[in-house]
Every structure is written in C-alpha cells, then in structure tokens.
Design an enzyme around this catalytic site. Structure first.
Site, PDB file in Angstrom:
ATOM      1  CB  CYS A 105      41.227  34.974  26.610  1.00 29.12           C
ATOM      2  SG  CYS A 105      40.023  34.996  27.963  1.00 29.12           S
ATOM      3  CE  LYS A 162      42.996  34.384  30.699  1.00 27.53           C
ATOM      4  NZ  LYS A 162      42.440  33.065  31.097  1.00 27.53           N
ATOM      5  CG  ASP A 205      39.127  28.469  35.301  1.00 25.48           C
ATOM      6  OD1 ASP A 205      40.359  28.257  35.220  1.00 25.48           O
ATOM      7  OD2 ASP A 205      38.306  28.073  34.463  1.00 25.48           O
ATOM      8  CG  ASP A 258      44.516  49.834  46.544  1.00 28.09           C
ATOM      9  OD1 ASP A 258      44.280  50.924  46.001  1.00 28.09           O
ATOM     10  OD2 ASP A 258      44.319  49.606  47.747  1.00 28.09           O
ATOM     11  N   GLY A 268      44.811  34.613  40.633  1.00 32.01           N
ATOM     12  CA  GLY A 268      44.967  35.904  39.989  1.00 32.01           C
ATOM     13  C   GLY A 268      44.916  35.805  38.482  1.00 32.01           C
ATOM     14  CG  HIS A 269      43.974  37.872  34.395  1.00 36.83           C
ATOM     15  ND1 HIS A 269      43.467  36.945  33.521  1.00 36.83           N
ATOM     16  CD2 HIS A 269      44.413  38.910  33.641  1.00 36.83           C
ATOM     17  CE1 HIS A 269      43.591  37.408  32.279  1.00 36.83           C
ATOM     18  NE2 HIS A 269      44.162  38.593  32.335  1.00 36.83           N
ATOM     19  CB  THR A 270      49.669  37.300  34.752  1.00 36.13           C
ATOM     20  OG1 THR A 270      49.747  37.109  36.154  1.00 36.13           O
ATOM     21  CG2 THR A 270      50.868  38.112  34.303  1.00 36.13           C
ATOM     22  CG  ASP A 292      45.344  52.825  53.526  1.00 40.06           C
ATOM     23  OD1 ASP A 292      44.132  53.118  53.489  1.00 40.06           O
ATOM     24  OD2 ASP A 292      45.916  52.179  52.640  1.00 40.06           O
TER      25      ASP A 292
END
Length: 760
Positions: free
Chosen positions: A422, A425, A455, A472, A545-547, A634
């Site tokens: 973590c 992050k 969260d 993806d 989301g998570h960055t 696709d």
C-alpha cells in the site's frame, strides 16, 4: 514513446509547430535536460516549410518533402505531442487552454503559431476568399482549390491579393502548375486568366528594383495581369472590388496579405503590437510575463522589428531553445539580435529563382538548384533523424532543475527507494484533487460510487438482468495521457459491447510514474478525463478504482455490463454456415505503434490509428444485433486470426477470409513490409497452423497483418448473407466508414485447418 528515467520536475509547453519550435525540439533532442519535459500542442501533425511551399504548389516536390513530421520529431526529442488547437492562455493558473482537451499546465510556455488572416475588415473576404495563412492549414485549402480550378468549365479567372514576395511567388507557382495540369488534361491553358492585386505602387517593395524587374518580366511572360495601387475593398461571390470602385471578375480569390496575430491572443493580457502580434524582448520573452516566450511570425522583437519572413523564424530556433533552457534552470538569458540583411531566394514557378540581398541580386536555373540544395539540407535536419546515442540521453545525470523547498522535498521523495504494498499508492490528496472535478454519469443502480468515502462500490443488478463482467489493463503506448485514457476505456468496453450488453459501471486501476505531486496529479487528471468522456458517452458510471506508482503509465478497467435474461448474448461460439463475416474497423495498430517507437511511422498514420482507436464500438454492436448478427467479438491482442479461431472452434465451423477485402490502417502495409512488427506478433504467429495451405500465403503482403495485435479494435461479427449489404451500409452511415465484408462462414470440413484464405 520514450520513458523518462527521472521524475518530471518542470514542463515547457510549445504552442504551435512553426520553424522556431522545430529547432527547439531538435536542440533538446540532442541535449535533453533531466527532469524537464517538453510538450508540443499543435493542430496539425505535419508542419509545412514555407521555403518549399511554392515548389510544392508548382509540382516540383511531394507532400512529405516539404513537411516536417512533428509527431515523429517530438518522439525523437522525448517530447509529448498533443494534437489539438490552443485557444487561450490562463497565465494565473499557468495553463494552456485547448479546443478539445483539458488545460495543459506549464512552467514555461512558448508560442510559435505564425500569423492569421485579418480579412474581416474587408466585406465578404472571409466568405469568398481563400487565405494562405495560417500556413499550417494551407495544404488542405490548396488541394480543394486545385480540384475546383482543374474541373472548372471554360475560362478560369484567378485573383491573388498581395504583392509582396509571398504573393508574387505564389501566383507564379499556381500559374505554372495549373498550366501544366490543363495541358495534361488536353485542355487549352489559355483558359487561365490570372490577376495580381497590390495596394502598393510596386511589387516586392522590400527588394531592389533589379529584383522587381525580374518578376515584372516573369509575370508578363505568363500573361499575368498586374494591378498596382489597387487595394481590395470588398469581395463578393465571383468578383472583387478595388479602391477605385471597379469590380473585377474572379472565379477564385487567394488572399496573401493583411496577416496579424491570432484572435485568442487578445484575451491573454500579453502586450501586443498594432497588428496583434506578441511584443517580445531580445530574449524572446514577452514584455509583461517572463514565463511566456514567442518567436516566428507571431512575435515582434520591439528593439529589432523585421519583415515577417521564414528566415527569422528559423534563426530564432537556437536562441529560443537556449533561453528556454536557461530560464528553466534559473540561469541568465542571452539577447538575440537578428541580422539586418538576409538572403531571399524567390522562385518564378518553373525551376528558376532570383537571389536577393540588399542591393545584390542574381537569377537563373542555378539559383533554383542552389535554393533546392539549401532547402533539402534544412529539411533533412528534421526528417532524417539519426539514432540517438545512449550516452546523450542524460540517463545518469542528476537533476539540475532548481526547486523551491517544498518541491525539493517532493523530488527527494520521488527519487527515493519506493515502498511496496500500500506504500506504493499515489497519495490521497493528489488523487482526490485529480478526481474531484470528474463527474461520472449517474445511474440509479449505483448506490455507493466514486465520490463516496467507502473502499468499495455498491451497484444493484436490476431485476430481469444478467451481469456481464470483463477486465482489461495495459501500459501506455502514446505520450498523450488524455488520448490514452480514451483508448483504454474504449478497449475495456469493447468486450461488453461485443456480447450485445449494455455497460453499467467501471472500476479503474492505474499506475503513474513518480514525480512532483503537481505533475502526477495532472497526469491522472488528463488520463481520467479522457477515460470518463468515453465511459459517460456509454452511460457507464465510474464507481472507483486504485492508482499506484509505477515505472510506466498504465490504465485498465473492470467493467460490469447488463443484458436481459430473455436476450441472447452475442457469444463467440455462434457462427453459422452461410453467414458473412463483417469487420467494422481497419487493422494494423500493432505494427504502426511498433514503428512509431522506432521513428518508422509517419505522424498522419498514427493520427488515423488513434482516431480509429477512439471510436466506440457501442453503436456498431447495436447495429449488428439489429441486422441479425449471431456471433461477435472485438479484435484485441490475439489479432484477426486469433480471434477468428476463437470463434470457429466452439462454433464447429470453418471460415474463409478474403485478404483483398481486409480494411487496413494507412501505413500498416508499409510498416510490416519494413519488417516492423509488434512484440506480441511471434506469439500470435503460432496460430498459422490454423490456415489451410498457409505456405501459399506466407509471402502475401497482408499475411503478417492477420497476426497483428489490435488495441481498441473493431468488431468481428457474423451476419446472415441476405442482410449483410444493409448491415454494412448502416454501419458506414453510423461512422464506421471502413466496415467491410471480409469473408464467410463455411461448414466444418475434415481438415484440421479451419481457416481458408483467398484473394479477390
């Protein structure tokens, strides 16, 4: 795209791709500054060189010979290329305002956008005349004009307004080209009637009488009518009026005078001259903002005013680059004094030119050859790009960019050994600021979403609906985070649309290179703005989301979709014999972006590829369902052949592909012919065993593209044969112009190879 080995600490933004800025890019390419990032904002990928444009108009040069590929040059320089148009400058926030994307922050900014036509004071001129400037738009206008003139029945009257060197040279080049075009068409070139108008009492007023005599003779030899002391005061369809009140007939009117600064400069608060050009000091800094530089035609050096000529823009490239570098490093800037006299080489249409410098002049075919040699050497500096030596890339050099105390702390943090888990992050404050202005589309099923402190998101699946899930993720392949965000979102949504489902919600996961908080924040903001535009258009809510930090920029999405319990999903395993195979987008992204990284792709090829990748599959999928499609997928990493095999095997059928009908992105055949392939290509080629008699096709120029991995590719679907024609027409009308029938579904044969190839 080149990956920075050090955190980005400062941004230099170049507005425009003029002659001065290409010089800046080349100098920074040869000597990068660690921690300093260049960004080019320009509407056009290929910028014309003004010195060769008359030769191009006359037919002596091809398009690529007279244009500098800005995207390729930026890639070479390690600079970002944002294909957009600047429309303003917020000097308080230090951002460039753009027409089609979020504002772009800068620490220093330079403006090199040339001049713009000032025609509004002449009644009817904006509506009925074709302006030569801004020069970056000229090729499109010239091609349209050439088409109209060569298809005009009977006599064609052309009026050129402007008697300076540019107007005279353009008139002679146009006449020479059109004379040859009409002759080649078997028409009488005497149908051409040219008139040149100037408000001055003589043409080429800044040149010697001897030079003027040369051009008087050239105009007379071509039977071009010269009107001096003839200021144009009004323009109407098919005619123009001069100050004496006389009306002159004209089928086409070309405007080569009255240029000034772009209208948006008026709102910047920068000090401008009477023509709207930016006033600059000898250091090329603006008078009232040291963070803003300007060069080329858009700038006026107040201590050394000069004629608006390309030679000065070219010469300003080096001092501009040096002073931008000095300013970003807090070093003293050096004044630049342009020469008082300069050599002008002016062509007369055919391969003949006149040299003019002060009172000196000479003329002949040898002068044109001399000019041609000079021009080609200049262009070679920017188009013939040698490989960069690793030692010149500044990989091991420490950052020398001066920072304030807070920035120093951030920079130390950015280059220090990074935590894992973590601890990797992106900081909460950075992330919250970057996402605070994003507004996901609202859906009533989303109970807890992006801006809630929780969260996890809470999303209801409506009664009678089934959930469709996909994910993806991939690293950036282009240096524009806004466009990358669009492509990544389109790529992720493709699986949902291909199954005939509706996108409901998305969760993002991203990695962002380390750097100053402000730089990381802007990267996240730009990227997620692009992504959110695509998600909102699909009525798909971004719920979280998570960055985290990473060496490379990367983005992906986990997407949830919905499909009715009573609806049949468009799965891969529902191909039926007798159906036609449709592909909605051209292929070739893998080879093109591999070539882009090697400087082996033209910028316009990459533009077209990105445009295709930013095109959503949503409407295409709906159209396919409406026309009876039973199976769909696709195109992504496995390439056309890989995805087709995924469809034929579970369907228990064979398929036939027509290589001649495959829609291809511009440049794809050229790059595969050069042996430039995606790194994923070898893995995909293993499926060649699925092709019947594949040895027969291995040397076909389109064969490698069967294995080319796609990003945000089109839809491959099967449609009943009796409905395929209507389906193709409907798809093309919806904005999928490259849609083609590429093959058909066959009954399963006894051989192990399910894919047959043929060529029309």
């Amino acid at each position: 795209m080149k990956q920075a080995d050090q955190p980005i600490l400062r941004d230099i933004v170049l507005i425009g791709g003029g002659h001065s800025h290409v010089g800046v890019l080349k100098r920074f390419a040869m000597k990068p500054e660690p921690g300093v990032r260049l960004t080019v904002i320009c509407r056009d990928t290929h910028t014309p060189y003004s010195g060769m444009l008359p030769g191009y108009i006359a037919g002596h040069y091809r398009y690529d010979e007279v244009h500098i590929d800005l995207r390729r040059l930026a890639e070479y320089a390690g600079a970002r290329f944002f294909r957009d148009e600047a429309v303003g400058l917020d000097r308080n926030q230090q951002t460039v305002l753009c027409k089609n994307r979020p504002p772009v922050p800068y620490d220093l900014v330079s403006i090199n956008i040339g001049s713009s036509p000032q025609m509004r004071s002449i009644g009817g001129a904006p509506e009925h005349a074709v302006p030569v400037k801004p020069i970056h738009q000229f090729n499109d206008r010239w091609q349209q004009l050439l088409d109209r003139l060569t298809h005009h029945d009977g006599k064609t009257r052309v009026a050129v307004v402007g008697g300076g060197a540019g107007g005279v040279e353009l008139t002679l080049a146009m006449h020479y080209r059109l004379h040859n075009e009409l002759t080649a068409m078997g028409r009488d070139p005497e149908e051409l009637i040219f008139n040149l108008f100037t408000r001055d009492e003589k043409i080429l007023p800044t040149h010697s009488q001897r030079v003027r005599n040369h051009f008087h003779q050239a105009l007379a030899y071509r039977d071009i009518n010269l009107h001096t002391n003839a200021e144009v005061t009004a323009v109407q369809s098919g005619r123009l009026q001069t100050a004496d009140g006389h009306w002159h007939e004209a089928d086409e009117i070309v405007w080569v005078t009255n240029a000034g600064g772009a209208a948006w400069l008026q709102d910047t608060g920068l000090e401008l001259d009477d023509s709207g050009f930016i006033s600059v000091k000898d250091t090329l800094q603006t008078l009232n903002d040291p963070k803003v530089f300007a060069a080329g035609d858009v700038a006026t050096q107040i201590n050394h005013p000069r004629e608006k000529a390309g030679v000065f823009a070219v010469r300003q490239g080096r001092p501009l680059a040096d002073n931008l570098r000095a300013a970003i490093l807090n070093r003293p800037l050096k004044p630049y004094r342009p020469q008082k006299r300069w050599l002008a080489l002016i062509s007369t249409g055919e391969q003949y030119a006149v040299a003019s410098r002060g009172g000196f002049s000479c003329a002949g075919t040898w002068v044109w050859r001399w000019k041609n040699s000079i021009d080609r050497r200049f262009m070679a500096k920017f188009n013939d790009l040698p490989p960069m030596e690793e030692s010149t890339m500044g990989k091991a050099r420490p950052s020398r960019v001066p920072l304030d105390e807070d920035e120093q702390s951030q920079a130390i943090s950015a280059v220090a050994m990074r935590c894992g888990g973590c601890g990797a992050k992106v900081g909460a404050s950075v992330l919250s600021r970057a996402l605070s202005t994003l507004e996901p589309v609202e859906r009533e099923e989303v109970l807890v979403g992006l801006h809630a402190p929780d969260d996890a998101a809470v999303v209801r699946v409506p009664a009678g609906q089934l959930a469709v899930h996909t994910i993806d993720f991939f690293r950036a392949f282009i240096d524009d985070p806004y466009i990358f965000g669009k492509v990544a979102a389109n790529h992720a949504l493709g699986d949902i649309f291909a199954m005939g489902a509706e996108a409901q919600s998305a969760t993002a996961v991203a990695t962002v290179p380390q750097g100053l908080e402000s730089k990381v924040e802007d990267t996240v903001f730009q990227m997620m703005t692009g992504a959110l535009e695509v998600l909102n258009d699909a009525n798909c809510t971004l719920v979280g989301g998570h960055t985290g930090e990473g060496k490379e920029l990367a983005l992906g999405f986990a997407v949830n979709g919905l499909i009715g319990e009573d609806e049949t999903a468009l799965t891969k395993g529902a191909l039926q014999p007798g159906q036609a195979l449709i592909l909605t987008k051209p292929i070739g992204t893998g080879t093109l972006f591999a070539a882009h990284a090697k400087l082996g792709a033209k910028g316009r090829w990459i533009d077209a590829a990105l445009e295709s990748m930013c095109l959503s599959n949503r409407l295409g999928a709906q159209c396919l369902r409406e026309h009876g499609a039973t199976a769909c997928t696709d195109l992504t990493g496995f390439g056309l052949l890989g995805h087709l095999v995924e469809m034929t095997r579970p369907s228990g059928v064979d398929a036939e592909l027509n290589l001649s009908e495959l829609p291809l992105l511009d440049g794809a055949e050229e790059t595969v012919a050069a042996g430039i392939l995606s790194s994923l290509q070898p893995a995909n080629v293993r499926l060649r065993r699925a092709i019947k008699e594949q040895e027969k096709w291995v040397n076909h120029p389109r064969y490698p593209l069967l294995f080319d991995p796609q990003t945000a590719g089109g839809l491959l679907a099967s449609v009943p044969a009796d409905r395929v024609e209507a389906c193709v027409l409907a798809l093309q009308a919806l904005g999928y112009p490259h849609t083609r029938v590429i093959g058909r579904v066959l009954p399963e044969g006894e051989a192990l190879e399910p894919i047959q190839l043929r060529e029309t």
